[in-house]
Design a protein around this motif. Sequence first.
Motif, PDB file in Angstrom:
ATOM      1  N   GLN A  87       3.188   6.601  -5.413  1.00 33.06           N
ATOM      2  CA  GLN A  87       2.899   6.698  -6.882  1.00 33.06           C
ATOM      3  C   GLN A  87       1.760   7.544  -7.334  1.00 33.06           C
ATOM      4  OE1 GLN A  87       3.805   3.208  -9.194  1.00 33.06           O
ATOM      5  NE2 GLN A  87       4.254   2.192  -7.268  1.00 33.06           N
ATOM      6  N   LEU A  88       0.838   7.594  -6.363  1.00 34.80           N
ATOM      7  CA  LEU A  88      -0.596   8.514  -6.488  1.00 34.80           C
ATOM      8  C   LEU A  88      -0.339   9.851  -6.372  1.00 34.80           C
ATOM      9  CD1 LEU A  88      -2.930   5.839  -5.391  1.00 34.80           C
ATOM     10  CD2 LEU A  88      -2.500   6.494  -7.828  1.00 34.80           C
TER      11      LEU A  88
ATOM     12  N   VAL B  13     -13.030   8.062  -6.069  1.00 35.22           N
ATOM     13  CA  VAL B  13     -12.222   7.579  -4.799  1.00 35.22           C
ATOM     14  C   VAL B  13     -11.505   6.333  -5.355  1.00 35.22           C
ATOM     15  CG1 VAL B  13     -12.301   6.415  -2.664  1.00 35.22           C
ATOM     16  CG2 VAL B  13     -13.782   8.426  -3.035  1.00 35.22           C
ATOM     17  N   ILE B  14     -10.309   5.976  -5.095  1.00 33.32           N
ATOM     18  CA  ILE B  14      -9.500   4.961  -5.289  1.00 33.32           C
ATOM     19  C   ILE B  14      -9.678   4.027  -4.292  1.00 33.32           C
ATOM     20  CG2 ILE B  14      -7.273   3.872  -6.007  1.00 33.32           C
ATOM     21  CD1 ILE B  14      -6.636   6.608  -7.234  1.00 33.32           C
TER      22      ILE B  14
ATOM     23  N   VAL C 238       0.964  -1.328   0.113  1.00 39.75           N
ATOM     24  CA  VAL C 238       0.160  -0.157   0.139  1.00 39.75           C
ATOM     25  C   VAL C 238       0.825   1.373   0.043  1.00 39.75           C
ATOM     26  CG1 VAL C 238      -1.518   1.336   1.443  1.00 39.75           C
ATOM     27  CG2 VAL C 238      -1.751  -1.161   1.097  1.00 39.75           C
ATOM     28  N   LYS C 239       1.918   1.344   0.822  1.00 36.60           N
ATOM     29  CA  LYS C 239       2.751   2.530   0.814  1.00 36.60           C
ATOM     30  C   LYS C 239       3.204   2.791  -0.573  1.00 36.60           C
ATOM     31  CE  LYS C 239       6.405   4.551   3.495  1.00 36.60           C
ATOM     32  NZ  LYS C 239       7.172   4.534   4.821  1.00 36.60           N
ATOM     33  N   GLY C 240       3.744   1.847  -1.318  1.00 37.82           N
ATOM     34  CA  GLY C 240       4.262   1.969  -2.558  1.00 37.82           C
ATOM     35  C   GLY C 240       3.291   2.629  -3.380  1.00 37.82           C
ATOM     36  N   ALA C 241       2.106   2.120  -3.576  1.00 41.95           N
ATOM     37  CA  ALA C 241       0.996   2.419  -4.285  1.00 41.95           C
ATOM     38  C   ALA C 241       0.616   4.120  -4.120  1.00 41.95           C
ATOM     39  CB  ALA C 241      -0.206   1.886  -4.092  1.00 41.95           C
TER      40      ALA C 241
END
Length: 69
Positions: free
Chosen positions: A15-16, A57-58, A9-12
């Motif tokens: 990137q957002l 919302v993602i 989750v942190k990596g995603a």
Amino acid sequence: MADFVGGNVKGALMQLDPKVDVRVTDSSGQDREIGDESDWKICTQEPLPGYPPNGQVIRFGAVLIGENC
């Protein structure tokens, strides 16, 4: 949108765009609070990869790393 399934989750989130509204929920059915995002693996995402968020919302469904989706 990129395919974030299988990543943490942190990596995603890194990137957002920080302005994007992201909701992360526990996919295990245990309704756990998401603490350290680097400990959680993404199992599901909305919108699906390849579709633009278009301001919506993602949503990520995640489990702790080491658990099965």
